[in-house]
Design an enzyme around this catalytic site. Sequence first.
Site, PDB file in Angstrom:
ATOM      1  N   ARG A 113       0.888  -1.172   0.000  1.00 26.80           N
ATOM      2  CA  ARG A 113       0.000   0.000   0.000  1.00 26.80           C
ATOM      3  C   ARG A 113       0.921   1.215   0.000  1.00 26.80           C
ATOM      4  O   ARG A 113       1.607   1.485   0.989  1.00 26.80           O
ATOM      5  CB  ARG A 113      -0.887  -0.031   1.245  1.00 26.80           C
ATOM      6  N   HIS A 140      -6.910   1.148  -7.032  1.00 27.27           N
ATOM      7  CA  HIS A 140      -7.230   0.372  -5.821  1.00 27.27           C
ATOM      8  C   HIS A 140      -7.984  -0.888  -6.270  1.00 27.27           C
ATOM      9  O   HIS A 140      -9.184  -1.045  -6.020  1.00 27.27           O
ATOM     10  CB  HIS A 140      -8.084   1.213  -4.885  1.00 27.27           C
ATOM     11  N   GLN A 143     -10.145  -3.255  -3.795  1.00 29.06           N
ATOM     12  CA  GLN A 143     -11.412  -2.643  -3.393  1.00 29.06           C
ATOM     13  C   GLN A 143     -12.461  -2.855  -4.475  1.00 29.06           C
ATOM     14  O   GLN A 143     -13.610  -3.202  -4.196  1.00 29.06           O
ATOM     15  CB  GLN A 143     -11.219  -1.152  -3.145  1.00 29.06           C
ATOM     16  N   ASP A 235     -16.768   8.411  -2.259  1.00 26.90           N
ATOM     17  CA  ASP A 235     -15.555   8.282  -1.441  1.00 26.90           C
ATOM     18  C   ASP A 235     -15.336   9.625  -0.760  1.00 26.90           C
ATOM     19  O   ASP A 235     -15.965  10.633  -1.105  1.00 26.90           O
ATOM     20  CB  ASP A 235     -14.365   7.906  -2.343  1.00 26.90           C
ATOM     21  N   CYS A 275     -16.273   3.001  -0.068  1.00 23.66           N
ATOM     22  CA  CYS A 275     -15.104   2.169   0.246  1.00 23.66           C
ATOM     23  C   CYS A 275     -14.660   2.294   1.701  1.00 23.66           C
ATOM     24  O   CYS A 275     -13.912   1.437   2.190  1.00 23.66           O
ATOM     25  CB  CYS A 275     -13.948   2.506  -0.697  1.00 23.66           C
ATOM     26  N   ARG A 303     -14.123  -7.250   1.240  1.00 24.35           N
ATOM     27  CA  ARG A 303     -12.694  -7.070   1.017  1.00 24.35           C
ATOM     28  C   ARG A 303     -11.950  -8.359   1.381  1.00 24.35           C
ATOM     29  O   ARG A 303     -11.028  -8.788   0.684  1.00 24.35           O
ATOM     30  CB  ARG A 303     -12.155  -5.914   1.866  1.00 24.35           C
TER      31      ARG A 303
END
Length: 317
Positions: A113, A140, A143, A235, A275, A303
């Site tokens: 990450r 991402h 996700q 988001d 998310c 996830r």
Amino acid sequence: METIDMLKEQDLKGKDLLKLADFSIENINALVELAYDMKQNKEAYADSLKGQLLGMIFEKSSTRTRVSFEAAMIQLGGQGMFLSSNDTQLGRGETIEDTGKVLSGYLDGIMIRTHSHSRIEALAEAASIPVINGLTDLYHPCQALADLLTVYEIKGEFKGNKMVYVGDGNNVAHSLMIASVMVGMDFTLTAPKGYEPASEVVEIAKEIAKQTGAKVELTEDPKAAVKGADFIYTDVWTSMGQEEEAAERLKAFGPYQVNEDLMVLANPECKFMHCLPAHRGEEVSAGVMDGEASVVFQEAENRLHAQKAVLYSLMKK
């Protein structure tokens, strides 16, 4: 499942997952069905990664990414090792390439990450084991796979559905756009001028959409965007590293809050997705976030299952 058998035949073992567009349309559909099967039949995969080690490099803080990857490895019989850049030589100037080569001698896979997407590309080039994108500034993908699994659980299919993303054209939006069109789902993104998604990502999505029959639309009008929506997604307006822009972003995105007035313009059974983490009162009202249309916690749990499908496919012996 037929699609899972197809995934086994194509064999993703040893490959990297840096962005979804690196995989075929068939691969993405198969990964979603595999994640669904793994969620329903947890014990069937309990020892599938027995003895395998995943190094988890974090150069950005995390809740869901860290816990879901670590839990996924444990549930598959392996082990995840948390590696903070503050506690490793990465934080003292060792190159990402040297790190990749060293870790390849110790581990069976790496999840990272990080910030720049070029950084994960450099790591993958140097490493001889699978590298998985846990988030970069551009994409991402894990996700987005969880998002697809959530849609699949709710609708049982992708085609004929419309996904609408409201807000900043960021890494989450990029991967959601690619994911949606890969499975044949129409995708609309609405954002204020200056906050649109990267043009190169839009072009990738449009090329994929030609193969699947999906539609890609960009607009500055959130009310027009959500008409006919089956899923509305948002988001945070200010992501990590953008704190100095917070006041400017709050002003720009004010008309883009997902609230009850916006949701009522969508299809009656429209679901709300996020998310996480969410800022109630900013990008989403508390009423929508905690209301009956919200599937954000189902999405968050997914996830774990999406990550298990990725780990199983890339790292299985």
